[in-house]
Structures are given as C-alpha cells and as structure tokens.
Design a protein around this motif. Structure first.
Motif, PDB file in Angstrom:
ATOM      1  N   TYR A 168       5.929  13.052   3.570  1.00 54.07           N
ATOM      2  CA  TYR A 168       5.987  11.071   2.973  1.00 54.07           C
ATOM      3  C   TYR A 168       5.711  11.108   1.642  1.00 54.07           C
ATOM      4  CZ  TYR A 168       4.627  12.525   8.503  1.00 54.07           C
ATOM      5  OH  TYR A 168       5.335  12.269   9.765  1.00 54.07           O
ATOM      6  N   GLN A 192       4.916   6.088   8.322  1.00 55.65           N
ATOM      7  CA  GLN A 192       5.769   5.831   7.146  1.00 55.65           C
ATOM      8  C   GLN A 192       6.788   6.660   6.995  1.00 55.65           C
ATOM      9  OE1 GLN A 192       5.692   6.004   4.073  1.00 55.65           O
ATOM     10  NE2 GLN A 192       3.674   4.792   4.616  1.00 55.65           N
ATOM     11  N   GLU A 217      -3.598   5.201   3.028  1.00 51.56           N
ATOM     12  CA  GLU A 217      -2.573   5.962   4.201  1.00 51.56           C
ATOM     13  C   GLU A 217      -2.604   7.782   3.970  1.00 51.56           C
ATOM     14  OE1 GLU A 217       1.825   4.292   3.373  1.00 51.56           O
ATOM     15  OE2 GLU A 217       1.240   4.315   1.953  1.00 51.56           O
ATOM     16  N   LYS A 218      -2.557   8.100   2.960  1.00 48.91           N
ATOM     17  CA  LYS A 218      -3.258   8.988   2.351  1.00 48.91           C
ATOM     18  C   LYS A 218      -4.106   9.222   3.291  1.00 48.91           C
ATOM     19  CE  LYS A 218      -5.588  10.996   0.092  1.00 48.91           C
ATOM     20  NZ  LYS A 218      -6.306  12.189  -0.686  1.00 48.91           N
ATOM     21  N   THR A 241       2.997  11.526  -3.706  1.00 49.89           N
ATOM     22  CA  THR A 241       2.414  10.152  -4.618  1.00 49.89           C
ATOM     23  C   THR A 241       2.924  10.370  -5.556  1.00 49.89           C
ATOM     24  OG1 THR A 241       0.560  10.706  -5.398  1.00 49.89           O
ATOM     25  CG2 THR A 241       0.362   9.306  -3.345  1.00 49.89           C
ATOM     26  N   VAL A 298       3.434   8.191   0.105  1.00 48.18           N
ATOM     27  CA  VAL A 298       2.204   7.363   0.335  1.00 48.18           C
ATOM     28  C   VAL A 298       1.537   6.200  -1.295  1.00 48.18           C
ATOM     29  CG1 VAL A 298       1.562   8.171   2.296  1.00 48.18           C
ATOM     30  CG2 VAL A 298       0.940   8.710  -0.197  1.00 48.18           C
ATOM     31  N   ASP A 299       1.896   5.490  -1.016  1.00 48.05           N
ATOM     32  CA  ASP A 299       0.908   4.399  -2.619  1.00 48.05           C
ATOM     33  C   ASP A 299      -0.266   3.893  -2.681  1.00 48.05           C
ATOM     34  OD1 ASP A 299       3.740   4.564  -3.833  1.00 48.05           O
ATOM     35  OD2 ASP A 299       3.757   2.133  -2.439  1.00 48.05           O
ATOM     36  N   GLU A 300      -0.177   4.351  -0.839  1.00 47.07           N
ATOM     37  CA  GLU A 300      -2.072   3.663  -0.838  1.00 47.07           C
ATOM     38  C   GLU A 300      -2.876   4.662  -0.963  1.00 47.07           C
ATOM     39  OE1 GLU A 300      -3.031   0.782  -1.564  1.00 47.07           O
ATOM     40  OE2 GLU A 300      -0.900   0.542  -1.546  1.00 47.07           O
ATOM     41  N   THR A 350       2.473  15.612   2.014  1.00 42.01           N
ATOM     42  CA  THR A 350       2.404  14.210   1.871  1.00 42.01           C
ATOM     43  C   THR A 350       1.925  13.884   0.320  1.00 42.01           C
ATOM     44  OG1 THR A 350       0.755  13.870   3.146  1.00 42.01           O
ATOM     45  CG2 THR A 350       0.878  11.903   2.009  1.00 42.01           C
TER      46      THR A 350
END
Length: 135
Positions: free
Chosen positions: A111, A15, A118-119, A59, A113-115, A57
């Motif tokens: 970062y 990312q 991934e997180k 979202t 993140v969407d998934e 992190t």
C-alpha cells in the motif's frame, strides 16, 4: 518477473494494493539490524512455509511526518545537507522486503500511503507480533 504476493488483504483497508519494484524500496532500519531480527525470530522459516501474509506499507520521502520520523532515528537515510534522501520508504514490512530481495523477487505487493493516520490504521490491521509469526 517474480512477484511476492500477500496471502491476505483486509477488507477494511481502503487503499488499493499495488506492486513495488524491490530495487526502489528503502527499508527504514539498517540492513544488519533487519537481518539479525530475521534470524532471531525465524522469519526465513515463516516466509518459506507461509509466504507473505499481508502487503507492506510504503510512503514517499515527501510527507513532513515521514521526514521527522526517519531523520531522527536513521542517519543512514540523511544526505550531506541534513535532508531525507529521496525514495520510497518501507514503514511496515521491512523484513519482508529484505527476504524478497534475498530470494530473487522483483516486485512486492503493498500500500502507498500519504497520511500518518492511514499508515497507523493499516498497521493495526496487518501487524503480526514477532512471537506470533507462523512457523
């Protein structure tokens, strides 16, 4: 503009690091709980002596997995219709966000993140247990 930057950026995280305005971020746990944990584990001392080790992190409120996670545990983020309030949610780095806000920072590295996977991968590379934070 005062920016809290991370000391380390793990190479295996693909990312891009970006800057987030602290005023736009929503820590997931309640503020009273975060402040208690900051005091209990000496996070203020750690941040003052070592800064921020890893980026946070974040979202959006859109992914279904985010809604499911937060609505179940955090009623302070749910609106009158039972929906998750719109915004940017901090999944890792909640205490870093609170500390940065309390210390006059405007932005913080992180970062987006969407998934869920991934997180999880980012957390596995950046997590420091309470007892292991540098003092």
């Amino acid at each position: 503009m005062k920016i809290l930057r991370a000391q380390k950026h793990p190479d295996n995280i693909k990312q891009d690091v970006r800057l987030f305005d602290l005023s736009e971020l929503k820590p997931i746990p309640p503020l009273y709980w975060l402040e208690k944990r900051i005091a209990e584990f000496g996070y203020n001392q750690s941040f003052e002596n070592h800064g921020m080790i890893y980026p946070i992190t974040v979202t959006t409120h859109y992914p279904e997995w985010v809604k499911e996670r937060i609505i179940k545990k955090c009623p302070h983020h749910v609106d009158e219709k039972g929906e998750l309030k719109a915004g940017l949610y901090v999944h890792t780095g909640n205490k870093r966000v609170v500390w940065a806000k309390n210390n006059g920072y405007d932005q913080i590295e992180g970062y987006l993140v969407d998934e869920k996977d991934e997180k999880g991968k980012i957390r596995s590379q950046t997590h420091i247990a309470h007892g292991d934070i540098p003092k």
